[in-house]
Design a protein around this motif. Structure first.
Motif, mmCIF file in Angstrom:
data_model
loop_
_atom_site.group_PDB
_atom_site.id
_atom_site.type_symbol
_atom_site.label_atom_id
_atom_site.label_comp_id
_atom_site.label_asym_id
_atom_site.label_seq_id
_atom_site.Cartn_x
_atom_site.Cartn_y
_atom_site.Cartn_z
ATOM 1 N N UNK A 255 0.513 22.654 -15.053
ATOM 2 C CA UNK A 255 1.330 21.850 -15.822
ATOM 3 C C UNK A 255 2.541 21.484 -15.150
ATOM 4 N N UNK A 256 2.949 20.289 -15.099
ATOM 5 C CA UNK A 256 4.493 19.999 -15.222
ATOM 6 C C UNK A 256 5.016 19.412 -16.341
ATOM 7 N N UNK A 257 6.257 19.646 -16.289
ATOM 8 C CA UNK A 257 7.228 19.483 -17.618
ATOM 9 C C UNK A 257 7.065 18.027 -17.895
ATOM 10 N N UNK A 258 5.896 17.522 -18.429
ATOM 11 C CA UNK A 258 5.617 16.311 -18.915
ATOM 12 C C UNK A 258 4.617 16.268 -19.990
ATOM 13 N N UNK A 259 4.220 15.264 -20.282
ATOM 14 C CA UNK A 259 3.011 14.908 -21.010
ATOM 15 C C UNK A 259 1.771 14.473 -20.639
ATOM 16 N N UNK A 260 1.638 14.785 -19.397
ATOM 17 C CA UNK A 260 0.732 13.948 -18.638
ATOM 18 C C UNK A 260 -0.679 14.634 -18.265
ATOM 19 N N UNK A 261 -0.729 15.838 -19.147
ATOM 20 C CA UNK A 261 -1.694 16.947 -19.141
ATOM 21 C C UNK A 261 -1.985 17.658 -17.949
ATOM 22 N N UNK A 262 -3.113 18.489 -17.846
ATOM 23 C CA UNK A 262 -3.281 19.421 -16.819
ATOM 24 C C UNK A 262 -3.452 18.789 -15.463
ATOM 25 N N UNK B 204 18.182 28.574 -26.394
ATOM 26 C CA UNK B 204 19.362 28.675 -27.311
ATOM 27 C C UNK B 204 18.999 28.216 -28.536
ATOM 28 N N UNK B 205 18.162 27.117 -28.863
ATOM 29 C CA UNK B 205 18.137 26.842 -30.316
ATOM 30 C C UNK B 205 16.659 27.045 -30.543
ATOM 31 N N UNK B 206 15.727 27.405 -29.836
ATOM 32 C CA UNK B 206 14.341 27.414 -30.232
ATOM 33 C C UNK B 206 13.643 26.230 -30.470
ATOM 34 N N UNK B 207 14.226 25.090 -29.996
ATOM 35 C CA UNK B 207 13.780 23.817 -30.287
ATOM 36 C C UNK B 207 12.373 23.668 -29.460
ATOM 37 N N UNK B 208 11.189 23.101 -29.985
ATOM 38 C CA UNK B 208 10.131 22.965 -29.187
ATOM 39 C C UNK B 208 10.053 21.688 -28.347
ATOM 40 N N UNK B 209 9.875 21.841 -27.026
ATOM 41 C CA UNK B 209 10.141 20.790 -25.782
ATOM 42 C C UNK B 209 8.790 20.324 -25.475
ATOM 43 N N UNK B 210 7.904 20.841 -25.207
ATOM 44 C CA UNK B 210 6.643 20.623 -24.843
ATOM 45 C C UNK B 210 5.380 21.181 -25.582
ATOM 46 N N UNK B 211 4.185 20.629 -25.682
ATOM 47 C CA UNK B 211 3.104 21.431 -26.157
ATOM 48 C C UNK B 211 1.948 21.097 -25.056
ATOM 49 N N UNK B 212 1.375 21.714 -24.538
ATOM 50 C CA UNK B 212 0.336 21.586 -23.428
ATOM 51 C C UNK B 212 -1.126 21.743 -24.089
ATOM 52 N N UNK B 213 -1.962 20.824 -24.328
ATOM 53 C CA UNK B 213 -3.184 20.957 -24.584
ATOM 54 C C UNK B 213 -4.192 20.491 -23.654
ATOM 55 N N UNK C 212 6.708 28.480 -12.190
ATOM 56 C CA UNK C 212 7.125 28.885 -10.673
ATOM 57 C C UNK C 212 7.810 27.319 -10.331
ATOM 58 N N UNK C 213 8.408 27.531 -9.201
ATOM 59 C CA UNK C 213 8.743 26.220 -8.768
ATOM 60 C C UNK C 213 8.471 26.152 -7.212
ATOM 61 N N UNK C 214 8.275 25.058 -6.512
ATOM 62 C CA UNK C 214 7.998 25.003 -5.040
ATOM 63 C C UNK C 214 8.725 23.592 -4.681
ATOM 64 N N UNK C 215 9.444 23.565 -3.813
ATOM 65 C CA UNK C 215 9.771 22.404 -3.100
ATOM 66 C C UNK C 215 10.280 21.595 -4.278
ATOM 67 N N UNK C 216 11.255 22.069 -5.243
ATOM 68 C CA UNK C 216 12.062 21.530 -6.398
ATOM 69 C C UNK C 216 10.876 20.925 -7.489
ATOM 70 N N UNK C 217 9.477 21.157 -7.313
ATOM 71 C CA UNK C 217 8.932 20.928 -8.326
ATOM 72 C C UNK C 217 8.526 22.191 -9.338
ATOM 73 N N UNK C 218 8.900 22.056 -10.532
ATOM 74 C CA UNK C 218 8.700 23.055 -11.439
ATOM 75 C C UNK C 218 7.454 22.892 -12.189
ATOM 76 N N UNK C 219 6.699 24.005 -12.534
ATOM 77 C CA UNK C 219 5.314 23.808 -12.898
ATOM 78 C C UNK C 219 4.841 25.303 -13.490
ATOM 79 N N UNK C 220 3.810 25.057 -14.171
ATOM 80 C CA UNK C 220 3.164 26.320 -14.650
ATOM 81 C C UNK C 220 1.672 26.577 -14.620
ATOM 82 N N UNK C 221 1.553 27.657 -14.176
ATOM 83 C CA UNK C 221 -0.041 27.961 -14.167
ATOM 84 C C UNK C 221 -0.576 28.684 -15.601
ATOM 85 N N UNK C 222 -1.602 28.204 -15.930
ATOM 86 C CA UNK C 222 -2.198 28.823 -17.146
ATOM 87 C C UNK C 222 -3.526 29.371 -17.195
ATOM 88 N N UNK C 223 -3.835 30.375 -17.688
ATOM 89 C CA UNK C 223 -5.367 30.896 -17.363
ATOM 90 C C UNK C 223 -5.881 31.115 -18.796
#
Length: 1129
Positions: free
Chosen positions: A531-538, A490-499, A511-522
């Motif tokens: 990555x999970x939607x947190x700041x704990x790294x890959x 909605x606002x374009x505010x940045x929520x996470x940066x994954x490094x 994607x999500x599976x068993x109520x776990x939201x995650x992101x694959x990256x290549x």
């Protein structure tokens, strides 16, 4: 060492192995370090030859190379130590502790102390962690399983575990070709040159007669059969090259397996598996199973399977390699041409090269397009109208970074990297090659409005996706700055940066599976991270197939994960992942060796995969690795076309060379487009706004969706797959009235009750033979071969004429053929009563030879002369079933009456393996050249599956015989379906279709109590029908997909009226290329060929599919294709 020198080493290894220089082979393996022979290593480990084990390993790795190597050497030395303790040889144990194990103390001092304390125990099993330690033999076997996983996981062994697929005696062949060439260059070539040395170039002496024949037809050097043997059986099919290993994607988001694999046999002493769940995510266990090690395979592929390594990857940066498991799904579809998008329904002129396309999630004919000059377009492909076109411009340059502003001034050229709809179709996002993403809102028709502009990344933005973490719509981007970022929609505010990536990030897949939201990256270095939607790294770090440009996608229902990647060398890899096991389920075949661009792919209808390659679209069934079909779209496609299905899978958009787009449609898509063709743009827009206008406010999307769901109205339920791709969970087809016309016709079983209702012919026989024990068509379809219970073979050939092409037919009488000599092919028998013997035969693929037995020696006959070429394997035990290896006619599987199966190489007259698993004689054998397995059946009503690489037994299962109906008439027989994944099981009490990898029945048809038993059954050549004979002489024709009776043939329709009522068929054979023709062998020695009437052309219609009985088997191939091999009958 150069590539050719390396390949020469492999040729020498193959030569040494063929010549049985075993010690030299393994010495060269170790010294060159090119090929790690897992089978040899296993033998040495199991035999406890520890010095040789470490010496052999030393050619490939050292103790301190990486943590995998360290663990390998630790496990070996610890096993030596425990064996010394078990023998109460304290001095030896102390020597091993000081000399071999002390090196590990600097890495784990506590562990070394614990190992040292074992010396104080009378029995080291008093240690709780070693309490389950068994005997030496079992401990070594358990340890080897762990060692194998560690070796496969060790990057130092990458490219060294697969021996290249080579033709037999490849080095001899090359020498032979060289000599042929030298002979061609001779000034005075002799007809029969005498080659006496390889040390100098060949040269013939003075001319002495006629010129030599062509070298192509006169090999100068070859493999000569040894005295007493017989020559090779001619050309044979190639071995399939082993799949190139690729790295795994562990199922970190899934539940961990219930059973862990201890690092040590019976205990946890060692560099143990971490028990912390977080640690498990970062360091998942190595795959739990692996393919058995292979020795030296041979085949007709001249290339070597290679796996590239990302540039700059250090040895310490360990990544688990993939475990190529032979996991398959049942074939679950019958294909019809209507399924495929063969018709070019629309041609759109975009004006610049399409780079990315996406169909609207709800309005199936709305197509978004982004191009190489930054343009975006919105098309209604139903009306052929372009609703919107926008050229690239920065909406507010003042809000952009100075880096972007300077970059645009220097070079204003911008390309669209990705364009995609949000899950509900109210927004769409555009990722550009320069820094920014732009988000538009869509309000129906041609109404698009600027919503957000984000200066997202330094450099290009390579991908964009939508997701709903925490029930809030977010935008996910990735770019050249090696980061992934999450923005509030909605606002374009940045929520996470994954490094964490070390190269530009190429794609993202939320994607999500068993109520776990995650992101694959290549990333462009081939790394896959999650990555999970947190700041704990890959959470994971693996190598992608291709090690370069890779995209990932889930199937429409979110249950299956696929990836497609292209390497810098142009090698493309399309694979399905097993998330829960961290392995690749299958690698899809059919790509060009060097793709001319990055291959794009898409999925549709939970059923098909498509990829653009070689100026066409290639289609695979998700459940089969072989290429299903190709679509050229009437030509005009680019080398690696961009492709995109609409969400219902009825339309397919493909980019063309002339900056256009072709819309391909299947039958449902054509019907959809026809309903829209005559609508004007205004009518289309009004209808769209009145009926299917999407939600306007993205903030209320979730609430509205929930309301629609609770009210029972709205769009079909869907899941968010790759990049927010929303696909319907069910195939929604346009409701056209005429679809149900055919279904309204009542289906009726076809019954053949008299001779006028089918074509049948009895094959002439003037030899007054006894029962037909075995029956088969030749592979050419021109003749029928029978083996009688008197051990005599009969061969009928059809004549060529104006009426007949020479193929077997029920309309033309064949001739009982014999060579001019008048001899018969008669098997060796052990006594004077061959009627009691078990008869079997197998025919070579080129129809030149037949291998046959009737209780005595196995005989090899020449089919042209009927002469016995050789006999071997005298009884007892007697052969009861024979089957040629599908890739090598020199290898034959022989089932014996002592319950064993012997794998015999006829060329060198040697039994290679003896398989034990049955308790009674072998009654059936069948090879799958796709799964590389042998299925066996026995008189013990047991089925066994054997791996043909190492001949280990993989699975076994007993048939369920109804109580009171013990087998006393027919033995169990097996035959593979044309898909090579399923097989037919025939028993007097039942017919069943089994899925091979699980060894579970997919379909069963039991014989009712008090009904006549089944005497035999066989697939038709296209595997769509099953021909079954019964003891009352009835023939049943079953639909193979449903195992429902489709046609019944009564005895009166093919048997003469004065025949004895006890006469019945005992064997059925199907024509190799005519799906509706089959032959019956009878108890009185008669052979009949049956076909439907020419007016019918088929044996009735398939019965309607009942609920829950949909086909698990694949459809037939295109017309003219036939089964690759026939079973022995």
């Amino acid at each position: 060492m150069s590539s050719l020198s390396r390949e020469l080493v492999f040729l020498i290894l193959q030569f040494l192995d063929e010549e049985k220089f075993k010690e030299t082979v393994h010495k060269l393996e170790q010294e060159s370090g090119f090929y790690f022979n897992m089978k040899y290593f296993e033998d040495e480990v199991v035999n406890g030859n520890w010095d040789e084990v470490e010496r052999y390993l030393g050619g490939f790795t050292k103790v301190d190379d990486n943590r995998y190597s360290m663990k390998i050497f630790f496990e070996i030395r610890k096993q030596k130590y425990l064996e010394a303790l078990d023998k109460h040889d304290r001095s030896k144990a102390v020597e091993i502790l000081v000399k071999d194990l002390k090196v590990f103390a600097s890495f784990n001092e506590e562990l070394f102390k614990e190992i040292t304390q074992l010396l104080t125990l009378e029995n080291f099993r008093e240690n709780e962690q070693l309490s389950k330690y068994g005997d030496t033999k079992s401990a070594r076997a358990i340890m080897f399983v762990e060692l194998k996983k560690l070796i496969e996981a060790n990057p130092l062994f990458r490219d060294k575990l697969q021996f290249p697929s080579l033709k037999n005696s490849r080095l001899r062949t090359l020498i032979n070709q060289s000599l042929n060439w030298q002979h061609q260059l001779c000034k005075n070539p002799r007809p029969n040159p005498d080659i006496k040395t390889l040390f100098v170039d060949h040269s013939c002496g003075q001319p002495n007669g006629a010129r030599a024949p062509s070298p192509a037809n006169n090999p100068l050097l070859g493999s000569m059969p040894k005295p007493g043997g017989f020559p090779p059986l001619g050309a044979h099919g190639p071995f399939q090259p082993s799949p190139t290993p690729v790295p795994p994607l562990a199922g970190w988001m899934s539940n961990p397996p219930a059973v862990t694999h201890p690092a040590v046999s019976g205990g946890a002493i060692g560099f143990g598996t971490p028990t912390n769940p977080a640690a498990l995510l970062k360091h998942p266990r190595t795959p739990t199973t692996a393919n058995p090690g292979m020795d030296y395979p041979s085949g007709d592929s001249d290339h070597i399977s290679k796996r590239t390594r990302p540039v700059g990857m250090s040895e310490e940066q360990v990544n688990l390699p993939v475990n190529m498991l032979p996991v398959t799904y049942p074939q679950s579809h019958n294909y019809q041409q209507d399924d495929f998008h063969k018709t070019v329904a629309r041609t759109l002129s975009q004006g610049s090269t399409p780079m990315s396309m996406d169909f609207h999630p709800l309005q199936q004919t709305l197509l978004l397009v982004g191009t190489n000059v930054g343009d975006i377009g919105l098309w209604d492909v139903g009306t052929k109208d372009r609703l919107v076109v926008r050229n690239f411009k920065v909406w507010d340059l003042s809000k952009c970074t100075m880096i972007l502003q300077a970059s645009l001034v220097k070079d204003p050229a911008v390309s669209v990297n990705r364009i995609i709809w949000s899950p509900d179709g109210t927004l769409f996002g555009v990722a550009y090659s320069r820094h920014i993403v732009q988000i538009y809102s869509y309000n129906g028709g041609d109404d698009i409005r600027q919503h957000l502009e984000i200066d997202a990344h330094i450099g290009g933005v390579n991908d964009i996706a939508f997701a709903h973490p925490n029930k809030q719509l977010c935008i996910i981007t990735c770019g050249d700055d090696k980061t992934i970022k999450v923005w509030e929609a909605t606002s374009g505010a940045k929520q996470f940066t994954f490094e964490g990536h070390e190269a530009p990030v190429y794609s993202v897949c939320p994607h999500y599976k068993e109520n776990i939201q995650f992101i694959f990256s290549t990333a462009l270095d081939g790394k896959i991270k999650a990555w999970l939607y947190d700041n704990m790294g890959s959470r994971v770090d693996y190598d992608a197939p291709g090690h370069w440009c890779t995209t990932m996608a889930y199937s429409a229902d979110g249950s299956r994960l696929f990836s497609c990647g292209t390497s810098k060398d142009g090698e493309s890899h399309l694979v399905e992942w097993n998330e829960s096991e961290g392995a690749v389920k299958r690698t899809y075949q059919g790509f060009r060796k060097r793709s001319m661009g990055v291959v794009q792919f898409d999925t549709t209808r939970n059923r098909f995969l498509a990829a653009g390659d070689e100026f066409m679209i290639k289609i695979w069934d998700m459940d089969s690795t072989g290429l299903l079909t190709t679509i050229d779209a009437d030509g005009g496609l680019i080398a690696s076309p961009r492709i995109r299905f609409n969400k219902e899978g009825t339309l397919l958009a493909v980019s063309t060379v002339d900056n256009g787009i072709k819309i391909l449609a299947n039958a449902d898509g054509l019907r959809l487009l026809r309903t829209l063709e005559n609508r004007s743009f205004d009518a289309s827009r009004n209808a769209s706004e009145a009926v299917t206008k999407p939600l306007i406010n993205p903030l209320t999307a979730a609430a509205n969706a929930a309301a629609a769901s609770s009210s029972g109205a709205g769009a079909p339920s869907a899941v968010t797959a790759m990049n927010g791709d929303t696909r319907s969970l069910v195939d929604v087809k346009p409701r056209i009235a005429d679809e149900s016309l055919d279904k309204s016709k009542a289906w009726k079983l076809m019954e053949i009750t008299e001779s006028t209702q089918c074509r049948s012919i009895k094959l002439a026989d003037n030899m007054r033979t006894s029962k037909i024990s075995r029956l088969i068509y030749t592979n050419s379809g021109l003749a029928i071969l029978a083996l009688t219970s008197s051990a005599v073979h009969l061969l009928w050939k059809w004549p060529r004429s104006d009426r007949n092409s020479g193929k077997a037919s029920a309309s033309v009488s064949p001739t009982l053929w014999q060579p001019p000599s008048g001899i018969l092919m008669t098997n060796d028998t052990t006594d004077n009563n061959p009627e009691e013997a078990v008869h079997c035969f197998a025919l070579s693929k080129n129809d030149s030879y037949v291998m046959s037995a009737s209780g005595g020696k196995i005989s090899l006959f020449n089919m042209m002369t009927f002469k016995t070429m050789t006999t071997f394997m005298p009884a007892p035990p007697a052969a009861t079933f024979l089957a040629f290896h599908p890739q090598d006619n020199n290898i034959i599987a022989i089932g014996m009456d002592d319950s064993t199966i012997q794998i015999y190489n006829v060329r060198i007259d040697e039994v290679k393996s003896k398989l034990r698993g049955h308790s009674k004689r072998i009654t059936g054998l069948a090879f799958s050249n796709v799964l590389n397995v042998l299925v066996s059946s026995g008189a013990d009503a047991q089925l066994c599956v054997w791996n043909t690489d190492g001949w280990e037994k993989q699975k076994n299962r007993f048939l369920q015989i109804p109580s009171g109906r013990q087998s006393n008439i027919l033995d169990t027989r097996v035959q593979f379906h044309q898909d090579q994944m399923h097989f037919l099981v025939v028993h007097e009490t039942q017919i069943a279709i089994y899925e091979t990898t699980k060894l579970e029945p997919v379909k069963q048809w039991p014989v009712r109590e008090n009904s006549p038993p089944i005497t035999h059954a066989a697939f038709s050549c296209d595997s769509q029908l099953i021909y079954a004979s019964f003891m009352d002489a009835t023939v049943g024709i079953f639909n193979a997909s449903s195992l429902r009776l489709q046609c019944r043939i009564l005895p009166a329709s093919y048997l003469p009226p004065n025949i004895s009522p006890s006469v019945h068929p005992v064997v059925v054979a199907a024509h190799p290329s005519e799906a509706s023709q089959f032959a019956l062998g009878l108890t009185d020695g008669g052979v009949f060929v049956l076909e439907p009437l020419e007016s019918d052309r088929k044996w009735g219609n398939p019965p309607p599919v009942e609920n829950g009985s949909a086909s698990n088997l694949s459809a037939p191939p295109p017309n003219g294709a036939s089964s690759s091999d026939q079973p022995e009958r």
